[in-house]
Design an enzyme around this catalytic site. Sequence first.
Site, mmCIF file in Angstrom:
data_model
loop_
_atom_site.group_PDB
_atom_site.id
_atom_site.type_symbol
_atom_site.label_atom_id
_atom_site.label_comp_id
_atom_site.label_asym_id
_atom_site.label_seq_id
_atom_site.Cartn_x
_atom_site.Cartn_y
_atom_site.Cartn_z
ATOM 1 N N HIS A 204 47.092 51.999 19.671
ATOM 2 C CA HIS A 204 46.463 50.707 19.416
ATOM 3 C C HIS A 204 45.997 50.057 20.728
ATOM 4 O O HIS A 204 44.949 49.420 20.781
ATOM 5 C CB HIS A 204 47.443 49.790 18.680
ATOM 6 C CG HIS A 204 46.922 48.418 18.518
ATOM 7 N ND1 HIS A 204 45.795 48.156 17.772
ATOM 8 C CD2 HIS A 204 47.337 47.240 19.034
ATOM 9 C CE1 HIS A 204 45.554 46.862 17.822
ATOM 10 N NE2 HIS A 204 46.458 46.290 18.581
ATOM 11 N N LYS B 30 37.849 38.806 13.799
ATOM 12 C CA LYS B 30 38.890 38.710 12.770
ATOM 13 C C LYS B 30 40.083 37.915 13.298
ATOM 14 O O LYS B 30 40.424 38.030 14.464
ATOM 15 C CB LYS B 30 39.336 40.148 12.432
ATOM 16 C CG LYS B 30 40.644 40.275 11.693
ATOM 17 C CD LYS B 30 41.155 41.725 11.687
ATOM 18 C CE LYS B 30 42.340 41.928 12.602
ATOM 19 N NZ LYS B 30 42.959 43.260 12.494
#
Length: 310
Positions: free
Chosen positions: A129, A190
């Site tokens: 990630h 987001k």
Amino acid sequence: MSLKIIIGSACKELGTKVLERMSQPATATVLECFPDGEFHVELLDPVRGGDVFLLQSTCPPVHDNLQELLLLSDACRRAGAVRITAVVPYFAYARQDRRTGGRQPIGARLMADLLVTSGVARVVAIDLHNAALEAAFSVPMEHLTAVPLLAEAAKPVPSGAVVVAPDLGAVKLAERYAGIWGLPMAVVHKIRLSGSEVKVRRIVGDVANREAIIVDDMISTGATIEAAARAVVEHGATRAQVVATHGLFVGEADRKLHSLPLDAVLTTDSVVPPTLSTDLHVRRASLDGLVAEAISRLHAERSLAAFRAG
Ligand code: R5P
């Protein structure tokens, strides 16, 4: 040092292909769960003097798979392995790489410490990630990427398409795909409301009248992809497809994706194949070539530069 490869429960499918490619036998193990929930792990073949590679993703059930990896590593250390490398295609807790508020742990750092304590001398991971996670490790970390193989597997991509980063964290990944395919990029802004809820603030870049290829490191609950796909369609994208390295598909993920106008969903075999409750078609490109090459090169003390992430 002789090469020894041990396949964990979470990487049976991928591991079998890797062994085949490398014409290597697996080091036999017993992996079982006692009635009280404890795991029992045992090596049936010797590893003394060996250069051991443990292939195990820490996908759901995260703590079972992690504990199995830790026990295997401890068993190898006590059985005289000279070097233990944990090959962890999907590395859990990578998203918990810093404290976002007070009185929180740093899960990724703890994962790193647990692995090292168990005897792991080197870690290989794929499309983490956050690349900065390397800093959490006191031992060498090889951060590899599946982007080139996924970019190839996704071909042919429509010439008028746009690569979409579904959040700011995916921008570098999107740049990489866009570079390979020669396509423009857009970024979805987001915000995360909870573990399974996200909200789109705006889109930066032009998606109107284009097919959107949404790229990410992982699909977990599917909330990020769902929000991004709905947002690009609202902003005029004709269709969407998804490319993500790790397809966990937890909870309602496949239902969410099934309800979207998606042309394709492409992931890898980094984790146990998910059980889907819909007929969502998920294509899985194999990481076997990448993992086999990484193991061969590391065993032979050769560079992995060509396979490194960003
Ligand atoms: C988050 O920043 C990651 O890159 C993924 O976008 C996210 O973790 C995917 O999780 P979910 O599928 O639950 O939205």
